[in-house]
Design an enzyme around this catalytic site. Structure first.
Site, PDB file in Angstrom:
ATOM      1  CG  HIS B 145      -1.892   1.158   1.741  1.00  0.00           C
ATOM      2  ND1 HIS B 145      -2.929   1.244   0.994  1.00  0.00           N
ATOM      3  CD2 HIS B 145      -1.328   2.545   1.933  1.00  0.00           C
ATOM      4  CE1 HIS B 145      -3.629   2.594   1.380  1.00  0.00           C
ATOM      5  NE2 HIS B 145      -2.611   3.340   1.726  1.00  0.00           N
ATOM      6  CD  GLU B 146       2.102   3.439   3.639  1.00  0.00           C
ATOM      7  OE1 GLU B 146       2.447   4.453   3.023  1.00  0.00           O
ATOM      8  OE2 GLU B 146       0.942   3.143   4.246  1.00  0.00           O
ATOM      9  CD  GLU B 227      -5.223   6.210   2.064  1.00  0.00           C
ATOM     10  OE1 GLU B 227      -4.750   5.016   2.355  1.00  0.00           O
ATOM     11  OE2 GLU B 227      -4.155   7.191   2.131  1.00  0.00           O
TER      12      GLU B 227
END
Lengths: 189, 399
Positions: B145-146, B227
């Site tokens: 995700h990062e 996100e």
């Protein structure tokens, strides 16, 4: 005279736009091809790394696994097959064989508590598991870049420019070994 | 994937332009109000200078400020081999040319963030609480995700968006305060007090009240969308959405609250570090979508590709798609199959031990192994020349 100049200028302008457009497509193709090369290099680095880790692994487990000579030899042989592979297809097959042999070795190691307790083995296992993952992820990205290139080469209007400058479609790095297609193991630890 | 990055870059430019227009309008109105008629140009200039200074500061110092505010320490492979390996794996999966630097924050609240305005000098940071809570697959999901934030250039986008919103807020607040204090030449200079000036004054007040709200709403909306996209990318990198889903579940259940995060840095964390549990409802002022929704989307994915995420998103939220069509076009439907091979040893405890070791070592603690198997940590300023093992009572000479 002036009457003739207008259509000539329009045609000239159209030609310039067309050439610029062609240049854009050409550059896109070159970029896509370079990405494929680069991503293959990453796969190669990880395959080499696994190759180099194996003697270390054999050295570590040898003492604990006296009764598993066959499993150890299978790994050594699979590694030798990789270095002996000539063509690309042979290489891919040999690498898949090595993955399978290593998987069996780690499966067998589960029944040796002494070996599992050794910190040396634990760190080697993490290294090899991670390298195995890295091969998988690098291959995944390689296939993505190949897909990107192939779409550009085969779809209109890229195929015209690709045909003019001999850009070919690349082949995917498929996994033939059925073992690798299994669903991932989930451990609740 | 490349289409998506290009789309993001276009969006960055569009966002900067629209927010810059808002900033310019604010500057103009403020200038007309405070500097008298014809002062609008001066106001615009002031607004631009404020924005430029803030942008430059964020551009050149943003990463290091963020990392130091969060209290992040750089680690090497020897310190935390598994974390390093996972970051390396995700570097390969995302196709980044360079592996980001890895940082650890000594904080019991499990969380993680990415920093760095360009993929070439990016950094990912995780808290020690994260390493104590998650297993390898979950850690991989979080790092993916990062990495998606890095790869999709969200950090750059959010940096620009954050700075613009910040500049607008600062200018509007200064302006409003100036008005309360009775400033503004148009009012003190009675001879010039025409009707036109009154209109400008009303316009200026309205702009000063609305602009900051508008700027922040734009900012939060962009952040929430990023996100979802980062979750979708994480699923496609790992080909295993369950890893991230179960990580999000564990992180959201943790009782601790993270220190060292501000509203400016919040969008870069995996979950909103500023909200208490149970307050995850999606509203206009949240940087993150509700976590339950994110988990549900990830869990109802049929495959691991962008198209699967988009389909799942539509089903769960009953809203339109979230992935740009250009990104769907060139993304294959990846199946959730990864290379298995060796399963790594149980990792969470090992990671917890290693991260403890790292911070004890950094703080100058000495490690003494007792024969009974206990490890003693001796602080650097421990005055007594000997220490007694609390378990077996053996004395250890510390000189």
């Amino acid at each position: 005279m002036a009457l003739l100049l207008v259509p000539v200028l329009v045609l000239l302008g159209l030609a310039v736009v067309l050439v610029m457009w062609g240049i854009g497509i050409y550059n896109g193709l070159v970029a896509a091809r370079n990405r494929v090369k680069e991503s293959w290099a990453q796969v190669d680095v990880q395959l080499k790394r696994r190759f180099d880790l194996i003697p270390n692994l054999i050295e570590t487990v040898k003492g604990y696994m006296q009764h598993e000579r066959g499993t150890l030899e299978a790994v050594t042989q699979a590694r030798a097959a990789v270095s002996g592979a000539g063509t690309m297809a042979q290489r891919v097959e040999a690498e898949a064989g090595l993955t399978g042999a290593l998987g069996r070795l780690f499966a067998v190691a589960e029944s040796y508590p002494d070996l599992k307790a050794s910190t040396n083995f634990a760190s080697l296992q993490e290294e090899l598991a991670s390298t195995e993952n890295k091969i998988g992820f690098a291959r995944q990205f390689y296939n993505e870049t190949v897909m990107n290139l192939n779409n550009k080469v085969q779809m209109f209007p890229g195929n015209i420019v690709a045909g003019m400058f001999h850009f070919g479609a690349e082949t995917f790095f498929e996994v033939k070994d059925e073992v690798q297609r299994e669903a991932p193991k989930v451990s609740f630890s | 994937m490349w289409e998506q990055i290009a789309a993001n870059r276009r969006k960055s430019i569009g966002l900067v332009i629209s927010a810059a227009l808002l900033l310019g309008a604010l500057g103009w109105a403020g200038g007309e109000y405070f500097l008298g008629q014809g002062g609008g140009t001066g106001g615009v200039l002031i607004a631009l200078v404020v924005w430029l200074v803030m942008t430059l500061a964020a551009w050149f110092q943003g990463d290091s400020i963020m990392l130091s505010v969060a209290g992040a320490h750089r680690v090497q492979k020897e310190d935390l081999p598994q974390l390093f390996n996972v970051v390396e794996e995700m570097t390969l999966a995302s196709g980044l040319s360079k592996m980001p630097a890895v940082y650890v924050i000594d904080d019991p609240a499990p969380n993680a963030f990415a920093a760095g305005r360009r993929p070439e000098n990016a950094a990912v940071a995780v808290t020690s609480g994260l390493l104590r809570t998650l297993d390898r697959d979950e850690l991989q999901g979080v790092i993916a995700h990062e990495m998606a934030h890095v790869r999709n250039r969200d950090i750059q986008l959010m940096l620009f968006a954050g700075v613009l919103a910040g500049a607008i807020v600062i200018l509007a607040e200064t302006g409003l305060r100036g008005m309360w204090l009775g400033g503004g030449r148009s009012r003190s200079r009675r001879d010039g007090g025409s009707d036109g000036n009154g209109l400008v004054a009303i316009l200026a007040v309205v702009l000063m009240i609305l602009a900051p709200i508008l700027a922040q709403l734009i900012y939060f909306a962009v952040s929430r969308k990023r996100e979802y996209l980062a979750d979708a990318s994480a699923a496609s990198f790992t080909r295993y959405p369950e890893g991230l889903a179960s990580a999000l579940e564990k992180i959201s259940r943790a009782p601790q609250r993270l220190g060292g995060a501000t509203s400016a840095t919040a969008p870069m964390y995996i979950i909103n570090p500023l909200k208490r549990n149970g307050q995850m409802a999606a509203n206009g002022t949240s940087t993150h979508p509700p976590i339950d929704e994110r988990i549900r989307i990830l869990r109802s994915m049929a495959g691991a590709g962008f198209a699967d995420y988009d389909r799942s998103y539509r089903e769960v939220t009953k809203r339109g798609g979230v992935i740009p069509g250009s990104a769907l076009k060139d993304a294959e439907t990846g199946q959730t199959a990864r290379s298995t091979g060796a399963t790594p040893a149980p990792s969470t405890r090992e990671n917890a031990r290693k991260v403890d070791d790292f911070f004890y070592r950094r703080d100058g603690y000495r490690k003494v192994e007792c024969a009974c198997g206990t490890t003693l940590r001796i602080p650097a300023d421990f005055a007594t020349p000997a220490a007694k093992c609390p378990r077996c009572g053996a004395l250890h000479d510390l000189r």
